[in-house]
Design a protein around this motif. Sequence first.
Motif, short mmCIF file in Angstrom:
data_model
loop_
_atom_site.label_atom_id
_atom_site.label_comp_id
_atom_site.label_asym_id
_atom_site.label_seq_id
_atom_site.Cartn_x
_atom_site.Cartn_y
_atom_site.Cartn_z
N LYS A 159 39.57 36.13 39.26
CA LYS A 159 39.23 37.52 39.50
C LYS A 159 37.74 37.77 39.31
O LYS A 159 37.13 37.30 38.35
CB LYS A 159 40.02 38.40 38.52
N GLY A 160 37.13 38.51 40.25
CA GLY A 160 35.76 38.95 40.11
C GLY A 160 35.69 40.28 39.39
O GLY A 160 36.68 40.78 38.86
N GLY A 161 34.49 40.88 39.38
CA GLY A 161 34.37 42.15 38.70
C GLY A 161 32.95 42.65 38.62
O GLY A 161 32.05 42.13 39.30
N LEU A 162 32.76 43.66 37.78
CA LEU A 162 31.46 44.29 37.57
C LEU A 162 30.77 43.63 36.38
O LEU A 162 31.35 43.53 35.30
CB LEU A 162 31.65 45.78 37.30
N GLY A 163 29.53 43.17 36.58
CA GLY A 163 28.79 42.51 35.52
C GLY A 163 27.42 43.13 35.32
O GLY A 163 26.86 43.76 36.22
N SER A 164 26.87 42.94 34.14
CA SER A 164 25.54 43.45 33.84
C SER A 164 24.91 42.60 32.75
O SER A 164 25.60 41.96 31.96
CB SER A 164 25.60 44.92 33.40
N ALA A 165 23.58 42.60 32.71
CA ALA A 165 22.82 41.88 31.68
C ALA A 165 21.41 42.45 31.66
O ALA A 165 20.96 43.08 32.61
CB ALA A 165 22.80 40.38 31.96
N SER A 166 20.70 42.22 30.56
CA SER A 166 19.32 42.70 30.44
C SER A 166 18.48 41.70 29.68
O SER A 166 18.99 40.79 29.01
CB SER A 166 19.28 44.07 29.76
N GLY A 315 30.54 39.42 34.85
CA GLY A 315 31.51 40.15 35.66
C GLY A 315 32.81 39.41 35.80
O GLY A 315 33.90 40.01 35.79
N VAL A 316 32.74 38.08 35.94
CA VAL A 316 33.94 37.26 36.03
C VAL A 316 34.59 37.10 34.65
O VAL A 316 35.82 37.23 34.49
CB VAL A 316 33.60 35.88 36.63
N TYR A 317 33.79 36.85 33.63
CA TYR A 317 34.30 36.63 32.27
C TYR A 317 35.05 37.85 31.74
O TYR A 317 36.08 37.72 31.07
CB TYR A 317 33.13 36.27 31.36
N GLU A 318 34.55 39.05 32.03
CA GLU A 318 35.13 40.28 31.48
C GLU A 318 36.29 40.83 32.32
O GLU A 318 36.95 41.79 31.91
CB GLU A 318 34.05 41.36 31.35
N ALA A 319 36.55 40.24 33.48
CA ALA A 319 37.57 40.78 34.38
C ALA A 319 38.98 40.54 33.86
O ALA A 319 39.25 39.58 33.12
CB ALA A 319 37.41 40.16 35.76
#
Length: 345
Positions: A159-166, A315-319
């Motif tokens: 599963k894919g998903g929404l990801g973010s990082a800074s 995004g993949v890890y948190e999906a």
Amino acid sequence: MTALRNLITDVAGLRVGNAHDEALASGVTAILFDEPAVASYAVNGGAPGTRDTDLLEPDKAVPGVNAIVLSGGSAFGLDAAGGVQAYLRENGIGFAVGAALVPLVPQAITFDLLNGGNKDWDRYPPYRELGYEAARNAGLDFALGTAGGGYGATTVDVKGGLGSASAVTSGGYTVGALVIVNALSSALIGDGPHFWAGAYEEGEEFGGLGHPPRITAEMRKLDWKGRMRDAAPPISTTIALIATDAVLTKAQAKRLAVISHDGHAKGLRFAHALFDGDTVFAAATGRKPLKDEAGDFIEIGALAADCLARAIARGVYEATALPFEGAQPSWKDRFAGNALKPARG
């Protein structure tokens, strides 16, 4: 990274909101700027879907934008920008053109029409209302994984998903990435669990596994949606926003968008294919002037690509898997219970 949220909202001057529909299995993510942001974009995929992107070219007159939308829904999802515009206009936000107020809201979409959700809507698709809700929900904290525009996202294997990082540059400029990972290919090395972006991971933001001691030819074997399996047609895309608090020109924002596509290559095997619509927006909220124009900008671009790779993995890890029989498993479904240890080189 401990002092930061590790989200694109670490960049001062923007907020992010999500909205999704579980039965539809799709959603919208809206990025709202406190003040009009200098922005541009770059498309490297072969099948993009966008709205109001021509105005982002450096030779066009528009000086900034009020929001950017990342959405599911394929071409139907492009209605989401209208919902965000409605919210902004209600709140007195937009560019004055005589007596008219026009919020400027560019958008990119992903293809998630064949993920098992009910797409049998009435005359009009629901994305305009989802866009309005996403804008209304905008804040500094937001969910990752199966949320917002990443709700219905998939990859070839999990599963894919929404990801973010800074990240923060040595000169003190903050850089952030926000991405919908709906990739034609994979974020995983071989059959997993390691991520291609493992070399760029901060702490244990996507499991802390690093890379395997050796990446073999078998692990590098190519696969993609629709190849050698009974699957949906191979239509996908990975779309992203890169943001920084630096003061940039529109031409520099264009270059930043181009550079940031390197994050697709770092985080996926592979990107920019015929059926990808890979698009990256770049926006500058203009809080900090560049001191060393060349050096500061080079570092911002390098970290932006790293952030995008990390955001893809997050995004993949948190999906989580969609709530349908036969839905694609998530990374955590397959690997989280295995008591995995970081690889030792």
